[in-house]
Design a protein around this motif. Structure first.
Motif, PDB file in Angstrom:
ATOM      1  N   TYR A  41      23.964  50.703  79.612  1.00 18.40           N
ATOM      2  CA  TYR A  41      24.183  51.932  78.824  1.00 18.40           C
ATOM      3  C   TYR A  41      25.268  51.821  77.767  1.00 18.40           C
ATOM      4  CZ  TYR A  41      21.156  53.763  82.427  1.00 18.40           C
ATOM      5  OH  TYR A  41      20.076  53.965  83.264  1.00 18.40           O
ATOM      6  N   GLY A  92      23.474  61.364  81.697  1.00 16.17           N
ATOM      7  CA  GLY A  92      22.648  60.894  80.575  1.00 16.17           C
ATOM      8  C   GLY A  92      22.740  61.908  79.445  1.00 16.17           C
ATOM      9  N   ILE A 118      29.493  56.378  82.983  1.00 18.62           N
ATOM     10  CA  ILE A 118      30.052  55.118  82.484  1.00 18.62           C
ATOM     11  C   ILE A 118      29.848  54.995  80.979  1.00 18.62           C
ATOM     12  CG2 ILE A 118      27.983  53.659  82.748  1.00 18.62           C
ATOM     13  CD1 ILE A 118      29.892  51.636  84.194  1.00 18.62           C
ATOM     14  N   SER A 119      28.889  55.775  80.440  1.00 20.21           N
ATOM     15  CA  SER A 119      28.572  55.678  79.015  1.00 20.21           C
ATOM     16  C   SER A 119      29.382  56.705  78.217  1.00 20.21           C
ATOM     17  CB  SER A 119      27.070  55.911  78.809  1.00 20.21           C
ATOM     18  OG  SER A 119      26.801  56.209  77.463  1.00 20.21           O
ATOM     19  N   SER A 144      33.922  57.022  83.429  1.00 21.72           N
ATOM     20  CA  SER A 144      34.265  55.979  84.404  1.00 21.72           C
ATOM     21  C   SER A 144      33.045  55.598  85.210  1.00 21.72           C
ATOM     22  CB  SER A 144      35.353  56.470  85.362  1.00 21.72           C
ATOM     23  OG  SER A 144      34.788  57.240  86.383  1.00 21.72           O
ATOM     24  N   ASP A 145      33.215  54.555  86.001  1.00 21.89           N
ATOM     25  CA  ASP A 145      32.226  54.206  87.001  1.00 21.89           C
ATOM     26  C   ASP A 145      32.191  55.334  88.038  1.00 21.89           C
ATOM     27  OD1 ASP A 145      30.868  51.447  88.087  1.00 21.89           O
ATOM     28  OD2 ASP A 145      31.458  52.788  89.708  1.00 21.89           O
ATOM     29  N   GLY A 167      17.869  61.996  88.274  1.00 26.51           N
ATOM     30  CA  GLY A 167      17.283  60.823  87.620  1.00 26.51           C
ATOM     31  C   GLY A 167      16.981  59.693  88.599  1.00 26.51           C
TER      32      GLY A 167
HETATM   33  C1  LIG Z   1      18.981  56.599  85.140  1.00 30.49           C
HETATM   34  S1  LIG Z   1      20.130  57.384  84.045  1.00 30.49           S
HETATM   35  C2  LIG Z   1      19.895  59.073  84.563  1.00 30.49           C
HETATM   36  C3  LIG Z   1      20.357  60.056  83.531  1.00 30.49           C
HETATM   37  C4  LIG Z   1      20.055  61.520  83.859  1.00 30.49           C
HETATM   38  N1  LIG Z   1      20.747  61.950  85.067  1.00 30.49           N
HETATM   39  C5  LIG Z   1      18.583  61.730  84.018  1.00 30.49           C
HETATM   40  O1  LIG Z   1      18.186  62.176  85.082  1.00 30.49           O
HETATM   41  O2  LIG Z   1      17.837  61.472  83.077  1.00 30.49           O
HETATM   42  C6  LIG Z   1      21.660  56.919  84.786  1.00 30.49           C
HETATM   43  C7  LIG Z   1      22.891  57.597  84.221  1.00 30.49           C
HETATM   44  O3  LIG Z   1      24.014  57.206  85.000  1.00 30.49           O
HETATM   45  C8  LIG Z   1      24.971  56.513  84.201  1.00 30.49           C
HETATM   46  N2  LIG Z   1      25.445  55.397  85.033  1.00 30.49           N
HETATM   47  C9  LIG Z   1      24.724  54.323  85.462  1.00 30.49           C
HETATM   48  N3  LIG Z   1      25.462  53.563  86.287  1.00 30.49           N
HETATM   49  C10 LIG Z   1      26.685  54.172  86.381  1.00 30.49           C
HETATM   50  C11 LIG Z   1      27.877  53.886  87.094  1.00 30.49           C
HETATM   51  N4  LIG Z   1      27.972  52.812  87.907  1.00 30.49           N
HETATM   52  N5  LIG Z   1      28.913  54.740  86.980  1.00 30.49           N
HETATM   53  C12 LIG Z   1      28.849  55.840  86.169  1.00 30.49           C
HETATM   54  N6  LIG Z   1      27.732  56.162  85.458  1.00 30.49           N
HETATM   55  C13 LIG Z   1      26.674  55.346  85.573  1.00 30.49           C
HETATM   56  C14 LIG Z   1      24.232  56.076  82.952  1.00 30.49           C
HETATM   57  O4  LIG Z   1      25.089  55.952  81.829  1.00 30.49           O
HETATM   58  C15 LIG Z   1      23.226  57.221  82.786  1.00 30.49           C
HETATM   59  O5  LIG Z   1      23.784  58.332  82.156  1.00 30.49           O
END
Ligand SMILES: C[S@@+](CC[C@H](N)C(=O)[O-])C[C@H]1O[C@@H](n2cnc3c(N)ncnc32)[C@H](O)[C@@H]1O
Length: 328
Positions: A41, A92, A118-119, A144-145, A167
């Motif tokens: 991301y 997201g 994280i993005s 953050s993570d 998601g």
């Molecule tokens: C599969 S997308 C889902 C986005 C949204 N919730 C949806 O349902 O469409 C995963 C989301 O989690 C974030 N993400 C992925 N891994 C992450 C992590 N380890 N820590 C924080 N955010 C994370 C991504 O940037 C993205 O916004």
């Protein structure tokens, strides 16, 4: 009222690049090469993921939107008794959260919105958009993570919490890691707090294969973008055209698994790591697993992470589930 908009990145993101370097070094030095999917991301990856969610082959988003539209009033009813913190992990674009937030605002619920991603790109856009469209909403955005964000949140407030984890993002962890992750979330919550968590269910394998090999090549571009990111951020020289995207279903694991496969024998230099990596022809890099669930696995995960399942919301095709959990 003017929304309070903050983007916190004091949860360890200053170490983001070091962690990225470490994960790439460890992942590409392993016998079975891998790169964690959380690195998808960056700006280009976030934009590609947005396009994937709108693609008809990627049924997941349409299913979840249908569920949220059908049940958002019921969810709002459940929360109306007392003020709460709405905490979203990985929003997201925030289209799904917006559906719920609009319902909560129109029902005059008292809540603030705290979101972790994280993005940075996603968070900046979301904060800008919500500020314009939902000006009364109080927002805290934590860049953050998940794990650092959850630690940061732990015991910050005595108010009831309602966590959104949508998601089917939980599907990116294998089952033991999911359990540990959900236990960490549970430890940051109070008894009685709620979480709405989504799972993609096991289904006809052809439907899964189409979703992760969409006809427009978006998932292919999304996965290959990881190599562009390593080239740019870690000064590497991956020749993107010499890698092929391959997604397949592992029926025993119940997971879609995505790989990048080297089309030739090649040496890749990653200058930031001061290292060369040899790829043999047909050698793969694992970039993502997306676990698909049986109902019995969802029951077990809830039980093992000390939640009670209060409601199970399904789409009309029966492809996807949003499960409402309450902390025990
Ligand atoms: C599969 S997308 C889902 C986005 C949204 N919730 C949806 O349902 O469409 C995963 C989301 O989690 C974030 N993400 C992925 N891994 C992450 C992590 N380890 N820590 C924080 N955010 C994370 C991504 O940037 C993205 O916004």
């Amino acid at each position: 009222m003017v929304a309070k908009l903050k983007i916190h990145n004091d949860c360890g993101l200053e170490n983001e690049k070091i962690e990225f370097m470490h994960d790439v070094l460890v992942g590409l030095s392993s016998e079975k090469k891998k790169i964690p999917s959380k690195y998808f991301y960056d700006e280009a990856g976030s934009e590609l993921f947005n396009q994937i969610t709108r693609h008809p082959d990627y049924y997941l988003t349409a299913c979840e939107l249908e569920i949220l539209r059908s049940f958002r009033k019921e969810i709002a009813q459940l929360l109306k008794k007392e003020p709460f913190n709405l905490i979203e992990l990985g929003p997201g674009e925030g289209i799904k959260s917006r559906l719920l937030i609009e319902q909560f605002l129109s029902d005059h619920l008292s809540f603030n919105y705290c979101t972790i991603d994280i993005s940075k790109n996603y968070l900046e856009q979301l904060v800008r958009r919500f500020n314009q469209q939902l000006p009364s909403l109080q927002i805290i955005a934590i860049n953050s993570d998940f794990s650092d964000g959850i630690k940061w949140l732990g015991n910050k407030s005595k108010k009831r919490n309602f966590v959104l984890f949508l998601g089917s993002s939980i599907g990116n962890f294998n089952i033991p890691k999911s359990r540990r992750f959900l236990q960490d979330i549970r430890n940051a919550l109070h008894i009685g707090d709620y979480m709405l968590i989504s799972f993609d269910l096991r289904k006809d394998v052809d439907i899964l294969l189409h979703a992760y090999n969409d006809s427009s090549g978006l998932t292919c571009a999304f996965n290959l973008n990881l190599l562009h990111r390593i080239n740019r951020e870690l000064q590497a020289n991956f020749n993107i055209d010499s890698f092929a995207h391959y997604s397949t279903y592992n029926a025993h694991e119940g997971a879609m698994e995505s790989f990048l496969i080297s089309r030739e024998n090649q040496l890749v230099t990653i200058a930031s790591l001061n290292r060369d990596f040899m790829f043999e022809k047909f050698e793969s890099i694992h970039v993502e697993s997306s676990y698909k669930y049986l109902f019995s696995q969802i029951d077990k995960l809830a039980e093992n992470s000390h939640f009670e399942i209060k409601k199970t919301y399904l789409d009309t095709k029966g492809y996807f589930v949003n499960s409402l959990w309450q902390a025990k």
